[in-house]
Design a protein around this motif. Sequence first.
Motif, short mmCIF file in Angstrom:
data_model
loop_
_atom_site.label_atom_id
_atom_site.label_comp_id
_atom_site.label_asym_id
_atom_site.label_seq_id
_atom_site.Cartn_x
_atom_site.Cartn_y
_atom_site.Cartn_z
N LEU A 139 0.82 -1.21 0.00
CA LEU A 139 0.00 0.00 0.00
C LEU A 139 0.86 1.26 0.00
O LEU A 139 0.57 2.23 -0.71
N GLN A 140 1.92 1.24 0.79
CA GLN A 140 2.80 2.41 0.86
C GLN A 140 3.52 2.64 -0.48
O GLN A 140 3.61 3.78 -0.97
N MET A 141 4.02 1.56 -1.08
CA MET A 141 4.73 1.69 -2.34
C MET A 141 3.80 2.14 -3.47
O MET A 141 4.14 3.01 -4.27
N VAL A 142 2.61 1.53 -3.51
CA VAL A 142 1.66 1.88 -4.57
C VAL A 142 1.20 3.33 -4.41
O VAL A 142 1.02 4.05 -5.40
N THR A 143 1.01 3.77 -3.18
CA THR A 143 0.60 5.16 -2.95
C THR A 143 1.66 6.13 -3.44
O THR A 143 1.35 7.16 -4.06
N LEU A 144 2.93 5.81 -3.18
CA LEU A 144 4.02 6.65 -3.68
C LEU A 144 4.06 6.67 -5.20
O LEU A 144 4.19 7.73 -5.83
N GLU A 145 3.95 5.49 -5.80
CA GLU A 145 3.98 5.40 -7.27
C GLU A 145 2.80 6.16 -7.88
O GLU A 145 2.93 6.81 -8.92
N HIS A 146 1.66 6.06 -7.23
CA HIS A 146 0.45 6.69 -7.75
C HIS A 146 0.53 8.21 -7.67
O HIS A 146 0.05 8.92 -8.56
N ASN A 147 1.15 8.71 -6.61
CA ASN A 147 1.16 10.16 -6.38
C ASN A 147 2.36 10.88 -6.99
O ASN A 147 2.22 12.01 -7.49
N ILE A 148 3.55 10.27 -6.95
CA ILE A 148 4.74 10.98 -7.43
C ILE A 148 5.41 10.29 -8.61
O ILE A 148 6.41 10.79 -9.13
N GLY A 149 4.87 9.14 -9.04
CA GLY A 149 5.41 8.48 -10.22
C GLY A 149 6.36 7.35 -9.90
O GLY A 149 6.90 7.25 -8.79
N PHE A 150 6.58 6.48 -10.89
CA PHE A 150 7.45 5.31 -10.70
C PHE A 150 8.91 5.72 -10.53
O PHE A 150 9.64 5.14 -9.72
N HIS A 151 9.33 6.70 -11.30
CA HIS A 151 10.75 7.08 -11.29
C HIS A 151 11.15 7.68 -9.94
O HIS A 151 12.14 7.27 -9.32
#
Length: 211
Positions: A139-151
């Motif tokens: 959940l934490q990783m997906v939230t980061l990817e969703h909000n600030i991008g994969f890179h």
Amino acid sequence: MTSYYGRAVRGDPKKPYSDTNEMSTAIWASYLHAISTDEEPRHHFCPASADSWCFFRRADFNPDEPRRKHSQKPGYFSKIPKKNRIHITKVYTDLTSRDLLSKCLKGRTQNANESLHSKVWQKVAKHKFAGKCRVNYTLQMVTLEHNIGFHDSYFLGHLGFGMSPSKSSNLVILDKECDRSFRRSSTGTTGQQKRKRKEGKDESAYGAGVF
């Protein structure tokens, strides 16, 4: 009833709703139309025109067209007991709240959270058990990817392991694809829908005599 509600929310692509009042009126029109009887017709919200989808209002403009009985029309729900109809009316009252309908203008009926949820289920499948720690981490990783991008959210990079040029390039491509997907969905129409609209081939949400 679910189908009629969905049609009312989406409306006619050629004449999109200008505000939530129009959408609310269309929703109540479909419900009141469905529960009308010969003794108690409730068509005051139905479109009043010669080509209206409402057979009752259409007959007002076509004297030569015989007005059928309500029991002869499809979508006839007046046999539902009144005590049960009260509960349905309460549901419709909730479903026509201004806050909810404002999110559905321009045909935007998709749940905004579904995009985030789908990313979670890709990493933690619903049909397989996963421990609490793994779910929280995902959940934490997906939230980061969703909000600030994969890179920018690349976890190993923040731990000091660095990032190869090919990895960096791939993550940038993923971010660009997500941006393009978001822009397409935010327009409310697909390319195919635009072509149909341009050619005048859009089907109306309601058809004369079918409801």
